[in-house]
Design an enzyme around this catalytic site. Structure first.
Site, PDB file in Angstrom:
ATOM      1  N   LYS A 161       1.340  -1.099   0.006  1.00 40.44           N
ATOM      2  CA  LYS A 161       0.091  -0.251  -0.234  1.00 40.44           C
ATOM      3  C   LYS A 161       0.542   0.811   0.331  1.00 40.44           C
ATOM      4  CE  LYS A 161      -2.767   1.672   3.741  1.00 40.44           C
ATOM      5  NZ  LYS A 161      -3.568   1.562   4.901  1.00 40.44           N
ATOM      6  N   LYS A 163       1.580   5.174   0.668  1.00 38.31           N
ATOM      7  CA  LYS A 163       0.586   6.066   0.733  1.00 38.31           C
ATOM      8  C   LYS A 163       1.042   7.650  -0.246  1.00 38.31           C
ATOM      9  CE  LYS A 163      -0.312   5.688   5.877  1.00 38.31           C
ATOM     10  NZ  LYS A 163      -1.758   5.121   5.814  1.00 38.31           N
ATOM     11  N   ASP A 188      -3.107   4.913  -0.536  1.00 41.90           N
ATOM     12  CA  ASP A 188      -3.979   5.401   0.089  1.00 41.90           C
ATOM     13  C   ASP A 188      -3.993   7.040   0.459  1.00 41.90           C
ATOM     14  OD1 ASP A 188      -5.597   6.208   3.361  1.00 41.90           O
ATOM     15  OD2 ASP A 188      -4.686   4.577   4.447  1.00 41.90           O
ATOM     16  N   GLU A 213      -7.896   3.993  -0.600  1.00 37.38           N
ATOM     17  CA  GLU A 213      -8.406   3.975   0.133  1.00 37.38           C
ATOM     18  C   GLU A 213      -7.938   5.765   1.484  1.00 37.38           C
ATOM     19  OE1 GLU A 213      -6.138   1.904   3.561  1.00 37.38           O
ATOM     20  OE2 GLU A 213      -6.996   3.067   4.493  1.00 37.38           O
ATOM     21  N   ASP A 238     -11.118   3.966   5.577  1.00 30.20           N
ATOM     22  CA  ASP A 238     -10.587   4.133   6.900  1.00 30.20           C
ATOM     23  C   ASP A 238     -11.382   4.957   7.595  1.00 30.20           C
ATOM     24  OD1 ASP A 238      -8.839   3.734   8.822  1.00 30.20           O
ATOM     25  OD2 ASP A 238      -7.437   3.769   7.255  1.00 30.20           O
ATOM     26  N   LYS A 262     -10.177  -1.631  11.909  1.00 31.96           N
ATOM     27  CA  LYS A 262      -9.592  -1.369  12.472  1.00 31.96           C
ATOM     28  C   LYS A 262     -10.081  -0.858  13.961  1.00 31.96           C
ATOM     29  CE  LYS A 262      -6.460   2.224   9.750  1.00 31.96           C
ATOM     30  NZ  LYS A 262      -5.911   3.499   9.872  1.00 31.96           N
ATOM     31  N   GLY A 290      -4.327  -0.791  10.683  1.00 34.19           N
ATOM     32  CA  GLY A 290      -2.874  -1.247  11.233  1.00 34.19           C
ATOM     33  C   GLY A 290      -3.006   0.484  11.611  1.00 34.19           C
TER      34      GLY A 290
HETATM   35  O1  OSB Z   1      -4.089   5.351   7.118  1.00 31.30           O
HETATM   36  O2  OSB Z   1      -4.068   3.323   7.611  1.00 31.30           O
HETATM   37  C1  OSB Z   1      -3.810   4.104   7.685  1.00 31.30           C
HETATM   38  C2  OSB Z   1      -0.908   4.223  10.319  1.00 31.30           C
HETATM   39  C3  OSB Z   1      -1.087   5.165  11.293  1.00 31.30           C
HETATM   40  C4  OSB Z   1      -2.438   5.772  10.780  1.00 31.30           C
HETATM   41  C5  OSB Z   1      -3.144   5.247   9.842  1.00 31.30           C
HETATM   42  C6  OSB Z   1      -2.906   4.835   8.616  1.00 31.30           C
HETATM   43  C7  OSB Z   1      -1.572   3.726   9.106  1.00 31.30           C
HETATM   44  C8  OSB Z   1      -0.862   2.667   8.491  1.00 31.30           C
HETATM   45  C9  OSB Z   1       0.028   2.192   8.690  1.00 31.30           C
HETATM   46  O3  OSB Z   1      -1.184   2.902   6.951  1.00 31.30           O
HETATM   47  C10 OSB Z   1      -1.208   0.839   9.105  1.00 31.30           C
HETATM   48  C11 OSB Z   1       0.481  -0.762   9.719  1.00 31.30           C
HETATM   49  O4  OSB Z   1       0.630  -0.604   9.483  1.00 31.30           O
HETATM   50  O5  OSB Z   1      -0.261  -0.174  10.513  1.00 31.30           O
HETATM   51 MG    MG Z   2      -5.903   4.456   5.781  1.00 35.85          MG
END
Ligand code: OSB
Ligand code: MG
Length: 370
Positions: A161, A163, A188, A213, A238, A262, A290
């Protein structure tokens, strides 16, 4: 069962590498570890908050205050038969879901340990191993990004994924897709785009992504439904899905084709399971997101992801993707098929390294029944 003691600890645990999204970046985990004790047993949970209200409205200060002033006294006054009751006990408290989740997780863990049953079994999990991927932060250049992705693929991760944000979306995604045509790939936006970006986001349709996302506002469902109609790639929500009702609204409005669950974002495992069930009935796949959790929250996420409708790989990477040394003595390791094993030990299965936990603790508070 009456909870006899609650302990909160704010911790500071450095990440192996800086994590940057469209809206914030962090060098360390600064969440709250929660411990509950009853009848000689101990349960552990975690509120994966940070030092700022960047992902949702909570921070370690707000969660600490809400836990200490309201949630801990409510839980200490209650007589519990099952961890599912915790959400009713906390129902009068609006929002503050990560604060609630930390305590709720600890009660599930405690209950499982008392009963000699794994969290997977308590939640109705059906998998022995869960498929996982890795969330890759925003980088300074495409060559650096490709090097990072290559490193994760060499470790065995089969789903990536990225960012993204305006100025770091189409080109990095294209570069990764061109280099690895078969890779399971998704992106994302963490709420950085608006409907005005619809045409721009449509360019991502060319890269055969699993999903896009949370492109739009953190509390939006309506505009995501509009955007979804203009994209081929499924939208995954999310931030916007904070409760089973929000999941129902999004499903009925066709705002998304996939949901990232989550358990911390939605206030605990009871609501996470309910969202899982609602999505399953509606034919929407879900996956476990996560919050860069420690080994305590990670074990909770792994157990949840063993439920049947978690059919897409989760952001539940092995502990060493996050920390050089974690606060558990039994970290998850990545299997060569990009999976993690679901614990079968009682409770979450996480074995806390209390000595190291002491070393990374920066604040402590203890609560007992009044
Ligand atoms: O948007 O999914 C998210 C981490 C912190 C806050 C938001 C997000 C994330 C991640 C990392 O994308 C997910 C992980 O590996 O724990
Ligand atoms: Mg996210």
């Amino acid at each position: 069962m009456k909870i006899e003691r609650i302990e909160l600890r704010r911790i500071h645990l450095p990440y192996v590498r800086r994590f940057e999204t469209s809206g914030w970046s962090h060098d360390a985990h600064t969440g709250i570890v929660v411990r509950v004790d009853a009848e000689g047993a101990t349960g552990w949970g975690e509120s994966p908050v940070s030092d700022g209200p960047w992902y949702n409205e909570e921070t370690h200060h707000t969660a600490w205050a809400i836990l200490g002033e309201f949630l801990a006294p409510m839980l200490l006054a209650a007589d519990l038969e099952h961890p599912r009751q915790v959400r009713e006990i906390f129902a009068r408290v609006r929002g503050n879901r990560m604060a609630k989740a930390g305590l709720e997780f600890a009660v599930w863990d405690l209950y499982g340990r008392m009963q000699g049953r794994s969290l997977k079994e308590l939640l109705g999990g059906t998998r022995d191993r869960i498929q996982v991927g890795v969330s890759v932060p925003i980088h300074r250049s495409i060559p650096e990004l490709l090097e990072t992705v290559e490193g994760y693929l060499a470790q065995g991760y089969r789903r990536v994924k990225l960012k993204i944000k305006p100025g770091w979306d189409v080109e990095p995604t294209r570069a990764v897709r061109e280099r690895w045509p078969e890779l399971m790939l998704q992106v994302d936006g963490n709420s950085i785009y608006t409907l005005e970006h619809a045409e721009h986001l449509r360019r991502l349709d060319a890269f055969d992504l699993l999903l896009i996302e949370q492109p739009l506002e953190h509390d939006d469902i309506f505009d995501h439904a509009k955007l979804a109609r203009t994209l081929q790639t499924p939208i995954c929500l999310d931030e916007s899905i904070v409760s089973p009702s929000h999941a129902r609204w999004a499903i009925e409005l066709q705002a998304c084709g996939v949901i990232n669950i989550k358990p911390s974002r939605v206030g605990g495992l009871a609501d996470a399971v309910e969202i899982h069930d609602r999505a399953q009935e509606a034919g929407l796949p879900v996956w476990c997101g996560g919050m860069l959790e420690t080994g305590i929250g990670r074990a909770i996420n792994v157990a949840l992801a063993s439920l049947p409708n978690f059919s897409l790989p989760g952001d539940v990477s092995a502990n060493d993707r996050y920390f050089h040394r974690d606060i558990v003595v039994n970290p998850f390791t990545l299997n060569p098929d990009s999976t993690l094993a679901v614990p079968t030990a009682p409770g979450s299965g996480a074995q806390v390294d209390e000595e190291y936990l002491d070393a990374v603790t920066v604040a402590r508070a203890e609560f007992r029944p009044s």
